[in-house]
Design an enzyme around this catalytic site. Structure first.
Site, PDB file in Angstrom:
ATOM      1  N   ASP A 106       0.845  -1.182   0.000  1.00  0.00           N
ATOM      2  CA  ASP A 106       0.000   0.000   0.000  1.00  0.00           C
ATOM      3  C   ASP A 106       0.889   1.243   0.000  1.00  0.00           C
ATOM      4  OD1 ASP A 106      -2.569   1.337   0.221  1.00  0.00           O
ATOM      5  OD2 ASP A 106      -1.969   1.841   2.261  1.00  0.00           O
ATOM      6  N   ASP A 111      -0.207   5.265   0.861  1.00  0.00           N
ATOM      7  CA  ASP A 111      -0.408   6.201   1.968  1.00  0.00           C
ATOM      8  C   ASP A 111      -0.439   5.471   3.298  1.00  0.00           C
ATOM      9  OD1 ASP A 111      -0.483   8.952   1.370  1.00  0.00           O
ATOM     10  OD2 ASP A 111      -2.353   8.711   0.279  1.00  0.00           O
TER      11      ASP A 111
END
Length: 344
Positions: free
Chosen positions: A24, A26
């Site tokens: 991922d 952020d």
């Protein structure tokens, strides 16, 4: 598949065990536009050990090229082909029901516009163009006029497809409304629940694995309800890094479908082995020197003063093992007895 109640271990560093990591962005590789300590070093060293990376993000606003440029600027050398966005997943979802050439009203940024066009659809921006579908993804510029057009189209029968349903978005200043919050406005206005292509649906993970090919895949994320739930739903091993939205306390209280298989302080945890909690006869769960148990629904931690970040993660691991085993046996865990388990 690993039982939902189990926090597993790894006798070897994760970068040696898994040949592909779906990472991922952020809250994991960066926060907003700021770097996260250990991210560049952890990912670069993992690559040197042979681990391939695909960055999988629920953010549909940006082109893969833009994401790759940002990562490279933060010391994480990345090619556009190593980025999989929710915009691409949403466009793929459209193809399951909508013939090429149909009109799609796009609410979102350049990344979603490009992905929808690349899938063979006509992009429009008004409900009066009679679109067959609405594709909605996050972009900072999305406001009332765009949401209103989406609502008009959905009310008239257009298929509503959301890139993702994240309620919040981590930024350098804090948490801002995410695409799920904006989708909620359209849903509230129309009463129609959209289909979603992004995490926690495992669609993006499977697309990324198919693109890259892999012997054993690790999912790395900071959110339990998206990243780790998607890992569980797709049958992948999930590593929760504690640099973003969810905390170690959240891990302890997580429902089975959102529990991580592994916990690490940050991306440097890719470079180390992970101890597996062990259950003792007296009800305690131990993870190296850390220990925890549940008594009458209350979490008790052993008398241990952790001196390093990894020691503190061990406390979280032991607490998770104890709480999950008790919860799965039908015990109601008293959340007020679960402290914030600081790992930094």
């Amino acid at each position: 598949m690993t039982d939902a109640a189990t926090l597993i271990g790894s006798a070897t560093p994760l970068a040696d065990r898994f040949d592909l990591a779906l990472v991922d962005l952020d809250g994991v590789a960066y926060k907003g536009h700021e770097p996260i300590d250990g991210a560049a070093q952890g990912l670069s060293s993992a690559r040197e050990r042979g681990m391939r990376l695909v960055f999988v993000t629920n953010n549909a606003s940006r082109e893969p090229e833009s994401v790759a440029d940002q990562l490279t600027g933060l010391g994480i050398a990345t090619q556009p082909g190593e980025v999989m966005t929710a915009a691409q997943a949403a466009a793929q979802l459209l193809t399951t029901r909508l013939p090429a050439g149909q009109k799609v009203l796009v609410v979102g940024g350049a990344g979603l516009v490009t992905a929808v066009r690349a899938a063979g659809y006509q992009v429009v921006f008004s409900a009066d163009d009679e679109p067959a579908a609405v594709a909605q993804g996050f972009a900072p510029e999305v406001g009332w006029p765009q949401l209103a057009e989406a609502a008009y189209a959905v009310e008239r029968g257009a298929w509503h497809v959301a890139s993702n349903l994240d309620l919040s978005l981590p930024t350098a200043r804090g948490f801002a409304p995410g695409n799920g919050s904006l989708v909620g406005a359209v849903r509230a206005a129309t009463g129609v629940t959209p289909d979603s292509a992004g995490k926690p649906s495992p669609t993006m993970y499977r697309m990324a694995v198919e693109r890259a090919g892999a012997r054993e895949t690790l999912v790395v994320g900071d959110r339990l309800d998206t990243d780790l739930a998607g890992a569980r739903a797709g049958g992948f091993i999930g590593l929760h890094v504690l640099t973003g939205v969810n905390s170690a306390r959240d891990d302890v209280l997580a429902v089975p479908g959102e529990r991580p298989h592994l916990i690490g302080a940050d991306l440097l945890s890719l470079l180390v082995a992970h101890p597996e909690p062990v259950r003792a006869d007296d009800g305690w769960w131990t993870c190296r020197e850390a220990s925890a148990r549940i008594v009458d629904g209350a979490l008790e931690l052993g008398r241990y003063e952790p001196s390093s970040t990894e020691d503190r993660v061990d406390v979280a691991r032991a607490a998770c093992a104890a709480a999950w085993a008790a919860a799965d046996a039908g015990v109601d865990i008293d959340a007020t007895t679960v402290p914030e388990l600081a790992t930094t």
